[in-house]
Scaffold this motif. Structure first.
Motif, PDB file in Angstrom:
ATOM      1  N   LEU A  16      -8.251   4.747   1.167  1.00 19.55           N
ATOM      2  CA  LEU A  16      -7.870   4.782  -0.242  1.00 19.55           C
ATOM      3  C   LEU A  16      -8.920   4.144  -1.143  1.00 19.55           C
ATOM      4  O   LEU A  16      -8.832   4.235  -2.368  1.00 19.55           O
ATOM      5  CB  LEU A  16      -6.532   4.063  -0.446  1.00 19.55           C
ATOM      6  N   THR A  55      -6.069   4.862  -9.410  1.00 21.44           N
ATOM      7  CA  THR A  55      -6.615   6.008  -8.688  1.00 21.44           C
ATOM      8  C   THR A  55      -6.140   7.317  -9.298  1.00 21.44           C
ATOM      9  O   THR A  55      -6.899   8.292  -9.360  1.00 21.44           O
ATOM     10  CB  THR A  55      -6.220   5.938  -7.198  1.00 21.44           C
ATOM     11  N   ASN A  91       0.822  -1.215   0.000  1.00 19.04           N
ATOM     12  CA  ASN A  91       0.000   0.000   0.000  1.00 19.04           C
ATOM     13  C   ASN A  91       0.852   1.260   0.000  1.00 19.04           C
ATOM     14  O   ASN A  91       0.420   2.310  -0.477  1.00 19.04           O
ATOM     15  CB  ASN A  91      -0.943   0.000   1.205  1.00 19.04           C
ATOM     16  N   ARG A 132     -10.374  -0.632  -6.230  1.00 17.86           N
ATOM     17  CA  ARG A 132      -9.853   0.677  -6.630  1.00 17.86           C
ATOM     18  C   ARG A 132     -10.569   1.192  -7.890  1.00 17.86           C
ATOM     19  O   ARG A 132     -10.745   2.388  -8.082  1.00 17.86           O
ATOM     20  CB  ARG A 132      -8.354   0.602  -6.904  1.00 17.86           C
ATOM     21  N   ALA A 160       1.576   1.735  -3.557  1.00 15.34           N
ATOM     22  CA  ALA A 160       0.362   2.235  -4.214  1.00 15.34           C
ATOM     23  C   ALA A 160       0.173   3.732  -3.956  1.00 15.34           C
ATOM     24  O   ALA A 160      -0.158   4.504  -4.867  1.00 15.34           O
ATOM     25  CB  ALA A 160      -0.860   1.453  -3.739  1.00 15.34           C
ATOM     26  N   MET A 161       0.379   4.140  -2.707  1.00 18.13           N
ATOM     27  CA  MET A 161       0.254   5.561  -2.372  1.00 18.13           C
ATOM     28  C   MET A 161       1.316   6.386  -3.088  1.00 18.13           C
ATOM     29  O   MET A 161       1.034   7.465  -3.635  1.00 18.13           O
ATOM     30  CB  MET A 161       0.367   5.757  -0.862  1.00 18.13           C
ATOM     31  N   GLU A 162       2.560   5.876  -3.102  1.00 18.77           N
ATOM     32  CA  GLU A 162       3.638   6.605  -3.751  1.00 18.77           C
ATOM     33  C   GLU A 162       3.373   6.753  -5.243  1.00 18.77           C
ATOM     34  O   GLU A 162       3.559   7.831  -5.826  1.00 18.77           O
ATOM     35  CB  GLU A 162       4.968   5.889  -3.532  1.00 18.77           C
ATOM     36  N   THR A 163       2.912   5.679  -5.881  1.00 25.81           N
ATOM     37  CA  THR A 163       2.614   5.717  -7.314  1.00 25.81           C
ATOM     38  C   THR A 163       1.556   6.770  -7.618  1.00 25.81           C
ATOM     39  O   THR A 163       1.711   7.595  -8.535  1.00 25.81           O
ATOM     40  CB  THR A 163       2.128   4.330  -7.785  1.00 25.81           C
ATOM     41  N   GLU A 164       0.487   6.739  -6.844  1.00 25.89           N
ATOM     42  CA  GLU A 164      -0.597   7.714  -7.040  1.00 25.89           C
ATOM     43  C   GLU A 164      -0.091   9.143  -6.880  1.00 25.89           C
ATOM     44  O   GLU A 164      -0.400  10.026  -7.694  1.00 25.89           O
ATOM     45  CB  GLU A 164      -1.716   7.418  -6.041  1.00 25.89           C
ATOM     46  N   GLU A 165       0.697   9.382  -5.859  1.00 27.19           N
ATOM     47  CA  GLU A 165       1.133  10.750  -5.578  1.00 27.19           C
ATOM     48  C   GLU A 165       2.236  11.212  -6.537  1.00 27.19           C
ATOM     49  O   GLU A 165       2.300  12.397  -6.877  1.00 27.19           O
ATOM     50  CB  GLU A 165       1.603  10.861  -4.126  1.00 27.19           C
ATOM     51  N   GLY A 180      -2.211   2.225  -7.511  1.00 28.29           N
ATOM     52  CA  GLY A 180      -1.952   3.656  -7.500  1.00 28.29           C
ATOM     53  C   GLY A 180      -2.285   4.319  -8.817  1.00 28.29           C
ATOM     54  O   GLY A 180      -2.858   5.423  -8.858  1.00 28.29           O
TER      55      GLY A 180
END
Length: 574
Positions: A560, A135, A98, A284, A101-106, A132
């Motif tokens: 998320l 989203t 996760n 997602r 996933a967060m890093e990819t999205e941001e 990520g």
């Protein structure tokens, strides 16, 4: 899509002070406006690191993608992302899926990227990157790392993971010498790339392929094959076209695509980890995939990929030579929704035209499957009211219906010590149980579910027994292992109430897992149960512990998932 409508144009096109700064910094990097202004800017998100052997070829693949992007008129930029390697990350790489996933999205949201090529493959990098990118919502294409070449030692073909477990048991039984063990160690993984069995890495890249997020059949190409380089360059060319077409993940990851991916997973003999990751990816995208949906598909989808560990004879290199995933999907085309859109801009049916099987023992016809039902089954009962998973094709059929006394361990170290005790009071009918190994209890949901057979039984020739845990297990593993028991024991699930000596019953045909304990007694035990101390009191673990969902919901973070709250949207530029 026009040049003025590019997402990156919001950073670079306006005649204002902020955009002046952006253009100036690009010039500081040595680029002229002609190179980046008005062209699709493509992020190449690479999960390479010097401790990720599966991704050792990614620096070269980045350059392959770069030349494709340039050839198509785009502007490539490499963006490093967290390398969640499976081999060295402790306590488990799942703790950090996760985070990736967060890093990819941001990364995508905060930078002037019009599209992205995602480089992953080692187990958690595939779902982490895809979650990520879903989203973030920009055009994306996934570039799978590809499986390594077959292992070899002393005339034997070795499969990574699967043969490690096999020969470790033989070593514990006294049947493998130190010299042989060293030879197996050096021969089992002899090139870059992911495990060449149908473990979690090959499972997840196959699922991503079946979702329509890779170039057709890209997941099957061995990492060391020159075709892998050509595929990488084609990813670079194609993502530029996807930007101009404004082809986004939301148009591709539909309910039909998710159903296709689940069926393909079952037909490949997929890793049990597919359940957790596919549910998370689907959610997602706003597709409500559940354990019951997966079980229904498993009952009607035959296993036709004869690839270890669910298959008996072959490895991923053989699967590629036999036609790869396109050939497998062609074999089961009647079961798929071929109208589903893919990153090619064409339908799945279009992409399967011309695919054929070159070895029908590696990729079986539906009329001659390896196993009549899919590779996974989902269980419920008073031990797992929210579900558990088992891989029937990879265990001895005599355990499909089994009743025996529980042998319960509260921690991995306790279990590890006990199984090496040659005087352990255990029989082949016992049911080994490990608890406090789930998403919160592990912490992070480690791959501890393939509990070692006790040495006391190994020495007598036994190689399988029923094992139950709230942990995961490696997709390269095999055996009568019930996994992902939910709710997990750490949060007070029924597994926390089980005691050594209690009778446990598995009834696979009826999808039941129960402890044969009186309800009143269970209530007494529940009243006496006390919650354990938190595993973490700060940092990433603290966030993980307070927001991760249980196994049946995909172990994503609650905040998320879609519907939790309003998304931030595009960043303001001023």
């Amino acid at each position: 899509m026009t040049a003025a409508e590019l997402r990156s144009a919001r950073w670079f096109a306006p005649d204002d002070l902020r955009s002046f700064g952006h253009r100036s910094r690009m010039m500081q990097l040595g680029y002229s406006e002609e190179e980046f202004l008005g062209r699709p800017i493509v992020g190449i998100l690479s999960t390479w690191s010097e401790l990720n052997s599966c991704h050792g070829h990614f620096p070269e693949r980045v350059e392959n993608v770069r030349r494709g992007v340039l050839a198509a008129g785009g502007f490539p930029v490499e963006m490093p992302a967290l390398s969640v390697d499976e081999s060295f990350t402790k306590p488990t790489s799942m703790l950090y899926r996760n985070l990736l996933a967060m890093e990819t999205e941001e990364i995508i949201r905060s930078h002037p990227l019009d599209g992205v090529v995602l480089l992953g493959g080692c187990d958690k990098t595939t779902p982490g990157l895809v979650m990520g990118a879903i989203t973030a919502g920009v055009p994306m294409i996934f570039l799978p790392a590809g499986p390594m070449l077959r292992g070899h030692y002393a005339g034997r073909v070795l499969g990574s993971g699967s043969d490690a477990w096999k020969y470790w048991d033989e070593r514990r039984a006294g049947n493998v010498t130190d010299e042989e063990w060293l030879g197996i160690q050096g021969g089992i993984a002899r090139s870059v790339g992911t495990c060449m069995t149908m473990g979690t890495a090959s499972t997840m890249t196959a699922i991503t392929d079946a979702l329509g997020l890779t170039l057709p059949g890209a997941s099957s190409i061995p990492a060391a094959d020159s075709g892998h380089q050509r595929m990488a360059a084609e990813c670079g060319r194609r993502i530029v076209d996807m930007v101009w077409e404004d082809l986004r993940p939301e148009a591709i990851i539909t309910e039909a695509a998710v159903q296709n991916a689940a069926k393909v997973a079952m037909a490949t003999g997929c890793s049990t980890n597919a359940v957790v990751h596919l549910i998370a990816m689907a959610r997602r995208a706003g597709v409500d995939l559940t354990l019951d949906h997966l079980d229904a598909l498993g009952r009607t989808t035959p296993l036709i990929a004869n690839v270890r560990p669910a298959g008996k004879d072959y490895l991923m290199e053989d699967f590629f030579y036999a036609g790869g995933l396109r050939a497998l999907m062609k074999q089961m085309e009647a079961m798929l929704d071929t109208s589903a859109l893919t990153v090619t801009g064409k339908t799945l049916g279009d992409n399967l035209e011309g695919a054929r099987v070159y070895d029908d023992d590696v990729i079986r016809p539906l009329s001659n499957p390896v196993y009549a039902e899919g590779s996974l089954a989902l269980l419920r009962g008073n031990l797992c009211p929210d579900g558990a998973v088992i891989k029937p094709a990879a265990c001895d059929p005599k355990f499909h219906v089994h009743e025996g006394p529980a042998l319960v361990f509260d921690s991995y170290p306790e279990m590890k010590k006990a199984v090496e005790d040659e005087n352990l009071d255990v029989t082949p009918d016992h049911v080994m149980v490990l608890r406090n190994a789930g998403p919160l209890g592990g912490p992070g949901f480690p791959e501890w579910g393939m509990l070692p057979i006790p040495k006391a039984l190994i020495r007598k020739g036994h190689r399988d027994m029923l094992r139950i845990s709230d942990a995961r297990m490696s997709g390269t593993s095999y055996g009568a292992c019930v996994l992902h028991v939910a709710p997990e024991s750490y949060v007070g699930g029924p597994l926390a109430l089980l005691r050594t000596g209690d009778k446990v019953r598995l009834d696979l045909p009826n999808r039941r897992l129960d402890m044969l304990v009186d309800a009143a007694e269970l209530e007494r035990r529940r009243a006496a149960w006390t919650p354990p101390q938190p595993r973490y009191e700060r940092g990433w673990g603290y966030m993980f512990s307070r927001h991760v969902t249980q196994a049946d919901k995909g172990c994503d973070f609650d905040f998320l998932e879609r519907g939790f709250g309003r998304a931030a949207g595009e960043p303001d530029i001023f």
